[in-house]
Design a protein around this motif. Structure first.
Motif, short mmCIF file in Angstrom:
data_model
loop_
_atom_site.label_atom_id
_atom_site.label_comp_id
_atom_site.label_asym_id
_atom_site.label_seq_id
_atom_site.Cartn_x
_atom_site.Cartn_y
_atom_site.Cartn_z
N VAL A 151 30.84 -75.61 85.78
CA VAL A 151 31.57 -74.77 84.84
C VAL A 151 30.52 -74.19 83.89
CG1 VAL A 151 33.30 -74.73 83.01
CG2 VAL A 151 33.58 -76.27 84.98
N GLN A 152 30.47 -72.88 83.78
CA GLN A 152 29.45 -72.26 82.93
C GLN A 152 30.12 -71.58 81.73
OE1 GLN A 152 26.56 -69.88 85.34
NE2 GLN A 152 27.82 -70.59 87.04
N ARG A 153 29.51 -71.74 80.58
CA ARG A 153 30.04 -71.12 79.36
C ARG A 153 28.91 -70.60 78.48
NH1 ARG A 153 33.91 -71.38 81.92
NH2 ARG A 153 35.89 -72.42 81.54
N LEU A 154 29.24 -69.57 77.68
CA LEU A 154 28.28 -69.06 76.71
C LEU A 154 28.85 -69.30 75.31
CD1 LEU A 154 27.60 -65.54 78.32
CD2 LEU A 154 26.29 -67.65 78.63
N LYS A 155 27.94 -69.49 74.37
CA LYS A 155 28.41 -69.59 72.98
C LYS A 155 27.51 -68.72 72.12
CE LYS A 155 29.29 -72.84 69.22
NZ LYS A 155 30.65 -72.50 68.82
N GLY A 167 26.21 -62.16 89.79
CA GLY A 167 27.27 -61.31 90.34
C GLY A 167 28.62 -61.58 89.68
N SER A 168 28.60 -62.29 88.57
CA SER A 168 29.86 -62.52 87.85
C SER A 168 29.57 -62.77 86.38
CB SER A 168 30.60 -63.72 88.44
OG SER A 168 29.78 -64.86 88.32
N GLU A 169 30.59 -62.52 85.55
CA GLU A 169 30.43 -62.77 84.12
C GLU A 169 30.57 -64.27 83.85
OE1 GLU A 169 29.76 -60.39 81.73
OE2 GLU A 169 29.47 -59.13 83.50
N ILE A 170 30.06 -64.68 82.70
CA ILE A 170 30.24 -66.08 82.29
C ILE A 170 31.18 -66.08 81.08
CG2 ILE A 170 29.08 -68.21 81.58
CD1 ILE A 170 26.46 -67.06 82.72
N GLU A 171 32.13 -66.98 81.09
CA GLU A 171 33.11 -67.02 79.99
C GLU A 171 32.46 -67.49 78.69
OE1 GLU A 171 36.82 -69.25 80.24
OE2 GLU A 171 36.91 -68.60 82.34
N TRP A 172 33.03 -66.99 77.60
CA TRP A 172 32.53 -67.41 76.28
C TRP A 172 33.37 -68.55 75.75
CZ3 TRP A 172 28.20 -65.34 73.97
CH2 TRP A 172 27.70 -64.17 74.56
N ILE A 173 32.74 -69.41 75.00
CA ILE A 173 33.50 -70.41 74.24
C ILE A 173 33.84 -69.71 72.93
CG2 ILE A 173 33.35 -72.61 73.00
CD1 ILE A 173 31.33 -73.53 75.11
N GLY A 174 35.09 -69.64 72.57
CA GLY A 174 35.50 -68.88 71.38
C GLY A 174 35.54 -67.40 71.74
N ASP A 175 35.56 -66.57 70.71
CA ASP A 175 35.68 -65.12 70.96
C ASP A 175 34.39 -64.56 71.55
OD1 ASP A 175 38.20 -65.10 69.99
OD2 ASP A 175 37.59 -64.67 67.91
N ALA A 176 34.55 -63.67 72.50
CA ALA A 176 33.37 -63.01 73.06
C ALA A 176 32.84 -62.02 72.02
CB ALA A 176 33.76 -62.27 74.34
N PRO A 177 31.53 -61.97 71.79
CA PRO A 177 30.99 -61.02 70.81
C PRO A 177 31.13 -59.58 71.33
CG PRO A 177 29.22 -62.14 71.98
CD PRO A 177 30.49 -62.76 72.45
#
Ligand code: AMP
Length: 468
Positions: A218-222, A364-374
């Motif tokens: 599971v990949q996430r950005l913050k 080849g795909s976006e990574i979901e953000w934790i919280g609101d995406a900037p």
């Protein structure tokens, strides 16, 4: 699919059963039958796919016949780092429990004497990093003309670390009639060229499409601010919010490894640091503590962490966005191994827009953000970017805005301030051009060549020197 129908010897099958593996991973199922048959294999697989066993198991099977002679190893495995080499040696111990093969490990940071003794006894398997192998060869302690099987592991890492010329030198010392097993996580053109010269009609096996992350992660950005203190707080928040059993935290520069490590300890986290400056003994001790669960967070740089085999890391944190998208895949490949669930989170600052885009393009795909995406305007555009305090050369534009440096760790970390200081102090080259200025080398706007600092000569350079 079972291990029974891959052509492995009964001894090897028994050892694998004893380890507890019930079925081969895809790379093992595909590569082993060819490798056992003596064919060359080009395996495109990242760590965590079970690729080590995909060459160790067929090697054990093939090496059952024959005996080693003094100083003439029968097989050679080249690894980019000491840790990887040590891990492969451990794999031979594990899977070779039923065999009486001699395994010699030639890595730097360990005395030559013991390694010489092993070589004198005759090694069935020689596992080495390129530098130490060449050292032994030059001391006349080694003859490579008896090598029947060559394994080149993590070839793209060797390329990153500048080892390809050494590997090519070594290959010239080997007999041309041999089996070669060649593994790389990615296949950039240089690696393809190398594979073409080393391999003879290889079976090409791709365990995962190049540069894709394992599906179990599971990949996430913050999003975080650039401010180092705020960024560290953002990381601590993640560490508190997520159920972290154990994690590797990646920084781009070793200096930041030390800072983050210290800060985590100060905030009561149980952490250790791993960076390229540590000696072999320290690195092994740190790794053992992490593997044994005595320490749960490991702060590391790419070079230090390359290829670590730590089976069940629950989380990966990218404290810094890696400058090379491939490094992202390598880093997060430490979690979600061998079918387990993994979690990888990355802190993204306003300066990281492009680097993140390069990663998502590669995946080849976006990574979901934790919280609101900037929003888009949260990211600094490259041109209007203000040099940030305490950031490395890539961020400050000191590299001239081109491709970021390959290995940030090997280039000494410098803050933007350091770069400036160095230029100002400016030792001069024989032609009077200050070092660090490349203006004389590249044509200025309009094609005119600017010599030295051009019109921008600082006042101190105009002052007459004081006699001593
Ligand atoms: P590697 O890609 O070689 O670094 O292997 C990653 C991890 O997978 C190691 O911890 C191995 O012990 C484990 N592993 C290798 N082969 C298998 C298998 N067939 N079944 C389960 N685990 C495996």
């Amino acid at each position: 699919m079972t291990f029974e129908n891959l052509g492995l010897s009964q001894k090897v099958i028994a050892a694998v059963e004893a380890v507890g593996y019930t079925e081969p991973t895809p790379i093992q199922a595909q590569a082993i039958p060819f490798a056992v048959d003596g064919r060359d294999v080009l395996g495109i697989a990242q760590t965590g796919t079970g690729k080590t066993a995909s060459f160790v198991l067929p090697m054990l099977t093939r090496l059952e016949r024959g005996r080693a002679r003094a100083r003439m190893p029968r097989s050679l495995i080249i690894e980019p780092t000491r840790e990887l080499a040590a891990q492969v040696a451990a794999a031979f111990e594990l899977y070779g429990s039923q065999h009486k093969l001699t395994v010699a490990l030639l890595i730097g940071g360990v005395s030559f004497d013991e390694q010489n003794r092993k070589l004198d006894r005759g090694a069935d398997v020689l596992i080495a990093t390129p530098g130490r192998l060449l050292d032994h060869f030059q001391r006349g302690k080694l003859l490579l003309t008896g090598v029947e099987i060559l394994v080149i592991d993590e070839a793209d890492r060797m390329l990153d670390m500048g080892f390809i010329p050494d590997v090519e030198r070594i290959s010239k010392m080997l007999p041309p009639r041999r089996q070669t097993l060649f593994f790389s996580a990615t296949m950039p053109p240089e690696i393809q060229r190398l594979a073409d010269t080393f391999l003879n009609n290889p079976e090409r096996i791709e365990a995962t499409p190049p540069a894709t992350a394992a599906g179990t992660i599971v990949q996430r950005l913050k999003f975080s601010s650039n401010d180092p203190a705020e960024k560290r707080e953002a990381l601590r928040e993640l560490l508190r919010d997520l159920e972290v059993r154990n994690a590797i935290l990646f920084c781009n520069r070793k200096r930041d490894v030390a800072i983050l490590h210290k800060s985590l300890l100060k905030h009561g986290f149980d952490a250790a640091a791993l960076h390229g400056d540590m000696d072999q003994h320290q690195r092994m001790a740190t790794l053992d503590a992490f593997r044994g669960g005595n320490v749960s967070l490991l702060v590391a740089s790419d070079v230090a962490a390359r290829g670590l085999d730590i089976p069940d890391v629950s989380h990966i944190f990218n404290y810094d966005v890696p400058s090379q998208p491939e490094d992202y895949v390598h880093r997060i490949g430490r979690t979600g191994r061998a079918g387990r669930e993994g979690f990888a989170a990355m802190l993204v600052t306003p300066e990281d827009g492009r680097a993140v885009k390069a990663i998502t393009n590669m995946l080849g795909s976006e990574i979901e953000w934790i919280g609101d995406a900037p929003g888009r305007d949260a990211f600094e555009s490259k041109r209007g970017r203000r040099p940030a305090r305490g950031r490395g050369p890539r961020k400050s534009g000191a590299q001239g805005g081109g491709r970021p440096p390959q290995r940030q760790e090997s280039a000494p970390a410098q803050s933007n301030g350091d770069v400036k200081k160095k230029r100002r102090r400016g030792k001069t080259k024989p032609n009077g051009e200050p070092q660090g200025s490349n203006q004389a080398k590249s044509p200025a706007k309009g094609g005119e060549r600017v010599v030295g600092m051009g019109d921008h000569m600082p006042a101190f350079m105009k002052r007459s020197p004081r006699a001593s």
